[in-house]
Design a protein around this motif. Structure first.
Motif, PDB file in Angstrom:
ATOM      1  N   ASP A 118       0.812  -1.219   0.000  1.00  0.00           N
ATOM      2  CA  ASP A 118       0.000   0.000   0.000  1.00  0.00           C
ATOM      3  C   ASP A 118       0.841   1.262   0.000  1.00  0.00           C
ATOM      4  OD1 ASP A 118      -2.559  -1.252   0.041  1.00  0.00           O
ATOM      5  OD2 ASP A 118      -2.237  -1.753   2.144  1.00  0.00           O
ATOM      6  N   VAL A 119       2.131   1.133   0.286  1.00  0.00           N
ATOM      7  CA  VAL A 119       2.995   2.315   0.309  1.00  0.00           C
ATOM      8  C   VAL A 119       3.151   2.885  -1.096  1.00  0.00           C
ATOM      9  CG1 VAL A 119       5.351   3.118   0.768  1.00  0.00           C
ATOM     10  CG2 VAL A 119       4.218   1.619   2.386  1.00  0.00           C
ATOM     11  N   THR A 120       3.108   2.024  -2.119  1.00  0.00           N
ATOM     12  CA  THR A 120       3.200   2.511  -3.499  1.00  0.00           C
ATOM     13  C   THR A 120       2.098   3.528  -3.783  1.00  0.00           C
ATOM     14  OG1 THR A 120       4.240   0.517  -4.371  1.00  0.00           O
ATOM     15  CG2 THR A 120       3.011   1.842  -5.928  1.00  0.00           C
ATOM     16  N   GLU A 121       0.852   3.167  -3.474  1.00  0.00           N
ATOM     17  CA  GLU A 121      -0.267   4.078  -3.693  1.00  0.00           C
ATOM     18  C   GLU A 121      -0.187   5.283  -2.764  1.00  0.00           C
ATOM     19  OE1 GLU A 121      -2.572   3.775  -6.107  1.00  0.00           O
ATOM     20  OE2 GLU A 121      -1.380   2.067  -6.786  1.00  0.00           O
ATOM     21  N   PHE A 122       0.207   5.022  -1.530  1.00  0.00           N
ATOM     22  CA  PHE A 122       0.286   6.112  -0.555  1.00  0.00           C
ATOM     23  C   PHE A 122       1.338   7.140  -0.979  1.00  0.00           C
ATOM     24  CE2 PHE A 122       2.269   8.031   3.164  1.00  0.00           C
ATOM     25  CZ  PHE A 122       1.174   8.512   3.859  1.00  0.00           C
ATOM     26  N   ALA A 123       2.532   6.676  -1.360  1.00  0.00           N
ATOM     27  CA  ALA A 123       3.628   7.580  -1.716  1.00  0.00           C
ATOM     28  C   ALA A 123       3.266   8.434  -2.925  1.00  0.00           C
ATOM     29  CB  ALA A 123       4.892   6.777  -2.010  1.00  0.00           C
ATOM     30  N   HIS A 124       2.483   7.868  -3.827  1.00  0.00           N
ATOM     31  CA  HIS A 124       2.085   8.612  -5.025  1.00  0.00           C
ATOM     32  C   HIS A 124       0.918   9.547  -4.730  1.00  0.00           C
ATOM     33  CE1 HIS A 124      -0.375   8.395  -8.995  1.00  0.00           C
ATOM     34  NE2 HIS A 124       0.291   9.509  -8.936  1.00  0.00           N
ATOM     35  N   HIS A 125      -0.134   9.012  -4.141  1.00  0.00           N
ATOM     36  CA  HIS A 125      -1.382   9.769  -4.007  1.00  0.00           C
ATOM     37  C   HIS A 125      -1.401  10.729  -2.825  1.00  0.00           C
ATOM     38  CE1 HIS A 125      -3.570   7.900  -7.249  1.00  0.00           C
ATOM     39  NE2 HIS A 125      -3.222   6.693  -6.827  1.00  0.00           N
ATOM     40  N   CYS A 126      -0.671  10.439  -1.770  1.00  0.00           N
ATOM     41  CA  CYS A 126      -0.755  11.294  -0.586  1.00  0.00           C
ATOM     42  C   CYS A 126      -0.368  12.747  -0.886  1.00  0.00           C
ATOM     43  CB  CYS A 126       0.104  10.721   0.551  1.00  0.00           C
ATOM     44  SG  CYS A 126      -0.028  11.665   2.079  1.00  0.00           S
ATOM     45  N   PRO A 127       0.848  13.023  -1.404  1.00  0.00           N
ATOM     46  CA  PRO A 127       1.169  14.419  -1.707  1.00  0.00           C
ATOM     47  C   PRO A 127       0.291  14.973  -2.821  1.00  0.00           C
ATOM     48  CG  PRO A 127       2.914  12.953  -2.504  1.00  0.00           C
ATOM     49  CD  PRO A 127       1.988  12.125  -1.677  1.00  0.00           C
ATOM     50  N   GLU A 128      -0.040  14.116  -3.777  1.00  0.00           N
ATOM     51  CA  GLU A 128      -0.830  14.549  -4.923  1.00  0.00           C
ATOM     52  C   GLU A 128      -2.240  14.965  -4.522  1.00  0.00           C
ATOM     53  OE1 GLU A 128      -2.632  11.849  -8.285  1.00  0.00           O
ATOM     54  OE2 GLU A 128      -0.465  12.069  -8.588  1.00  0.00           O
ATOM     55  N   GLU A 129      -2.916  14.109  -3.767  1.00  0.00           N
ATOM     56  CA  GLU A 129      -4.305  14.381  -3.395  1.00  0.00           C
ATOM     57  C   GLU A 129      -4.413  15.606  -2.498  1.00  0.00           C
ATOM     58  OE1 GLU A 129      -6.914  13.107  -4.575  1.00  0.00           O
ATOM     59  OE2 GLU A 129      -6.093  11.379  -5.637  1.00  0.00           O
ATOM     60  N   PHE A 130      -3.528  15.728  -1.525  1.00  0.00           N
ATOM     61  CA  PHE A 130      -3.588  16.876  -0.631  1.00  0.00           C
ATOM     62  C   PHE A 130      -3.198  18.171  -1.349  1.00  0.00           C
ATOM     63  CE2 PHE A 130      -3.325  13.532   2.672  1.00  0.00           C
ATOM     64  CZ  PHE A 130      -4.433  13.908   3.414  1.00  0.00           C
ATOM     65  N   PHE A 131      -2.268  18.062  -2.296  1.00  0.00           N
ATOM     66  CA  PHE A 131      -1.873  19.233  -3.087  1.00  0.00           C
ATOM     67  C   PHE A 131      -3.038  19.711  -3.948  1.00  0.00           C
ATOM     68  CE2 PHE A 131       0.244  21.086  -6.899  1.00  0.00           C
ATOM     69  CZ  PHE A 131       0.894  22.141  -6.270  1.00  0.00           C
ATOM     70  N   ILE A 132      -3.686  18.771  -4.639  1.00  0.00           N
ATOM     71  CA  ILE A 132      -4.843  19.112  -5.473  1.00  0.00           C
ATOM     72  C   ILE A 132      -5.972  19.691  -4.620  1.00  0.00           C
ATOM     73  CG2 ILE A 132      -6.710  18.110  -6.868  1.00  0.00           C
ATOM     74  CD1 ILE A 132      -4.643  16.146  -8.006  1.00  0.00           C
ATOM     75  N   ALA A 133      -6.229  19.068  -3.474  1.00  0.00           N
ATOM     76  CA  ALA A 133      -7.296  19.544  -2.589  1.00  0.00           C
ATOM     77  C   ALA A 133      -6.997  20.958  -2.109  1.00  0.00           C
ATOM     78  CB  ALA A 133      -7.432  18.608  -1.394  1.00  0.00           C
ATOM     79  N   GLY A 134      -5.734  21.218  -1.783  1.00  0.00           N
ATOM     80  CA  GLY A 134      -5.361  22.562  -1.323  1.00  0.00           C
ATOM     81  C   GLY A 134      -5.569  23.596  -2.399  1.00  0.00           C
ATOM     82  N   ILE A 135      -5.133  23.279  -3.641  1.00  0.00           N
ATOM     83  CA  ILE A 135      -5.302  24.231  -4.745  1.00  0.00           C
ATOM     84  C   ILE A 135      -6.780  24.496  -5.026  1.00  0.00           C
ATOM     85  CG2 ILE A 135      -4.989  24.547  -7.226  1.00  0.00           C
ATOM     86  CD1 ILE A 135      -2.354  23.113  -7.032  1.00  0.00           C
TER      87      ILE A 135
END
Length: 586
Positions: free
Chosen positions: A136-153
């Motif tokens: 699950d770290v593969t998905e986490f490492a990719h999506h975690c910064p991405e999803e929070f970055f997109i949500a912030g923008i």
């Protein structure tokens, strides 16, 4: 295994350095995420413009303008697709590389842990932590910064645009967000706890399966298939109960999100409609509002849906850290040096030892001098500390008190690799790796020539039976050598030591699994190997140690008798009793 728990902040702090090697890929991924977000946020503005212009002056809204806006939007969608492709491809590859790096670090750390760690940790648990838990770290490492970055923008840009349209309505909508986040955080913590239990139970289930399958012969011999089925059913049922609890929290989580979704739409519908009736917001603005709120809710929903993956990833990182934070009890001292060309003189000076996990004392204030090139045998009752004494020399355990000297130097003064590299061990419990006979023998000296491997096998009395096998040295031995007899496995393990050719040899019941003929052949070879080398032999079959230079009788009281075979027989003490009993049983 210590189940230490970490805060979310600590997990992020420990995980963040793994992005360092891939910071360019991460920056590109976030840049592409920003592009996709901008592309998505432009559509409501286009719809707002068309709606307002159409209501104000439909004739002024030309086909050319609409086509221009359409081409602009199509161009943005092309950019969105290219950016999305990069995110799906390189973003996931980055996550997979981070997973690989973490698994490598965990495996490397496991190599440094002492016997005590493995004595108290189930292999199934360890395997679960370095395999399943890191998937699950593969998905986490990719999506975690991405999803929070997109949500912030999206949140910031949506707030700015909507606030310029109608500030009161915007504040009403965004007041729902912190309330929803607060409730979701509470449920998130409960989900984390449930996922932690779930991962731990998976490890227990793996350990149960491994234990049962590896011991399948014992299970069948005692016809205990039903007993094993009951044990498995119990563990499997516990796992189901934990998963039920996890899904209950997930259901509550999703229901909460839907409830707040409806609340936000209700605010737009009622408050927005009232503002439009009173002329404080245009129809096109209300359309834009609804689209932006839909985008905002979709973003929050993505974050919420990501929460399950987030918690799985955080749990995987936590269980990974529990491995890499396990104490390395046996390590190189800061001033450790390479051990080169040792003579093999070993001294135990006032050595006391107790196992660090259960503090079970094995011996106290033990003194022993072994001269270079001397052949010393150790006998005594089971549990007297014979194997433990030998395990202290290569530092599989460290002494509790006192010190062990090699050529007059404390063994802690030497690096572990060089110390163990000069000691050859044939253990009582023979372990062969899954592979060929050739690979198992060459393990004693990686890179050795085929001629050297064959010569080692000949000296160990293994060459003849190897050549009788269908594939000779290329014969596959099976997992743990199950395709070979006990005597064959023992001779292959002895061949490994012949190939290593160390100056110090420890033989822990080295001939225990051999028949009389094989034992005679191997004993002759061992005699040749031990010539001029310091040799410690642990044996219950006293016939194999009669020619030792010195025999030690080790009991719970320490070394109680010492001498060669004839001297000990004359004393008519414990050794004499052992020897006479052995002869009577023949």
């Amino acid at each position: 295994m210590e189940n230490k728990q970490y805060t979310t902040r600590e997990l992020f702090r420990r995980f963040a350095p793994y992005f360092k090697k891939y910071r360019f890929t991460l920056c590109m991924d976030l840049f592409c995420a920003a592009l996709t977000t901008v592309c998505e946020l432009v559509l409501p503005l286009i719809m707002r413009y068309i709606t307002n212009e159409g209501l104000r002056d439909l004739a002024a809204l030309s086909v050319k303008t609409i086509f221009t806006l359409g081409i602009l939007y199509f161009g943005l969608r092309i950019v969105d697709c290219i950016a999305g492709y990069y995110m799906s491809d390189m973003g996931h590859v980055m996550g997979a590389k981070i997973e690989t790096d973490m698994r490598r670090d965990a495996y490397n750390h496991l190599q440094k842990l002492s016997n005590t760690y493995y004595n108290n940790t189930k292999v199934g648990q360890i395997m679960g932590r370095i395999t399943n838990d890191l998937f699950d770290v593969t998905e986490f490492a990719h999506h975690c910064p991405e999803e929070f970055f997109i949500a912030g923008i999206k949140t910031v840009i949506s707030f700015v645009i909507l606030a310029n349209i109608n500030l009161p309505l915007t504040l009403m909508i965004f007041l729902c967000v912190p309330l929803m986040c607060g409730v979701c955080m509470i449920l998130n913590f409960r989900m984390r706890s449930a996922f932690r239990k779930q991962r731990n139970q998976i490890g227990e289930l793996n350990a149960r399966i491994e234990d049962s399958l590896l011991g399948h012969k014992v299970v069948k011999a005692f016809t205990n298939e039903e007993v094993e089925n009951e044990k498995f059913e119990k563990d499997n049922g516990t796992f189901l109960d934990i998963k039920k609890l996890t899904y209950r929290y997930m259901a509550a989580f999703n229901t909460t999100v839907k409830l707040f979704d409806g609340l936000m739409y209700l605010v737009v519908l009622v408050a927005g409609g009232i503002f439009m009736v009173r002329g404080k917001i245009a129809a096109g603005d209300l359309v834009a509002y609804m689209l932006y709120v839909s985008t905002l809710i979709a973003t929050i929903r993505r974050i919420i849906e990501f929460a399950e993956q987030f918690q799985r990833g955080m749990t995987g990182i936590e269980r990974f850290l529990q491995i890499v934070d396990a104490d390395i009890e046996i390590f190189d001292e800061p001033d450790a040096v390479e051990l080169k060309d040792p003579k093999g003189e070993i001294s135990f000076e006032k050595v006391s030892f107790e196992y660090p996990d259960d503090h079970n004392k094995v011996f106290t204030n033990l003194n022993l001098q072994i001269h270079a090139g001397e052949k010393v045998a150790i006998v005594g009752p089971s549990g007297g500390g014979k194997t433990t004494l030998c395990n202290l020399i290569p530092r599989f355990y460290d002494v509790s008190e006192g010190k062990i000297l090699l050529d007059g130097q404390d063994i802690k003064h030497f690096t572990l690799k060089s110390l163990r590299g000069n000691i050859g061990i044939v253990q009582q419990d023979v372990y062969l790796f899954s592979g060929t006979i050739y690979e198992n023998i060459s393990y004693g000296r990686p890179g050795a020539s085929k001629e050297d491997v064959i010569e080692a096998a000949k000296r160990a009395g293994a060459h003849d039976f190897i050549m009788e096998l269908k594939d000779g040295y290329d014969t596959y031995v099976g997992e743990r050598g199950v395709k070979l007899s006990g005597g064959q496995k023992q001779r292959i393990s002895i061949a490994r030591v012949f190939l290593k050719n160390p100056p110090i040899i420890i033989l822990d019941e080295a001939t225990s699994a051999l028949d009389n003929e094989s034992e005679f052949a191997v004993a002759k070879s061992l005699g040749e190997l031990s010539e001029g080398r310091t040799t410690l032999t642990i044996a219950h079959r006293l016939s194999s140690i009669r020619n030792s230079d010195r025999i030690l009788v080790l009991t719970d009281d320490g070394i109680v008798e010492e001498g060669d075979h004839d001297q000990l027989m004359e004393q008519k003490g414990i050794y004499y009793q052992f020897y006479e009993t052995a002869n009577a049983l023949k």
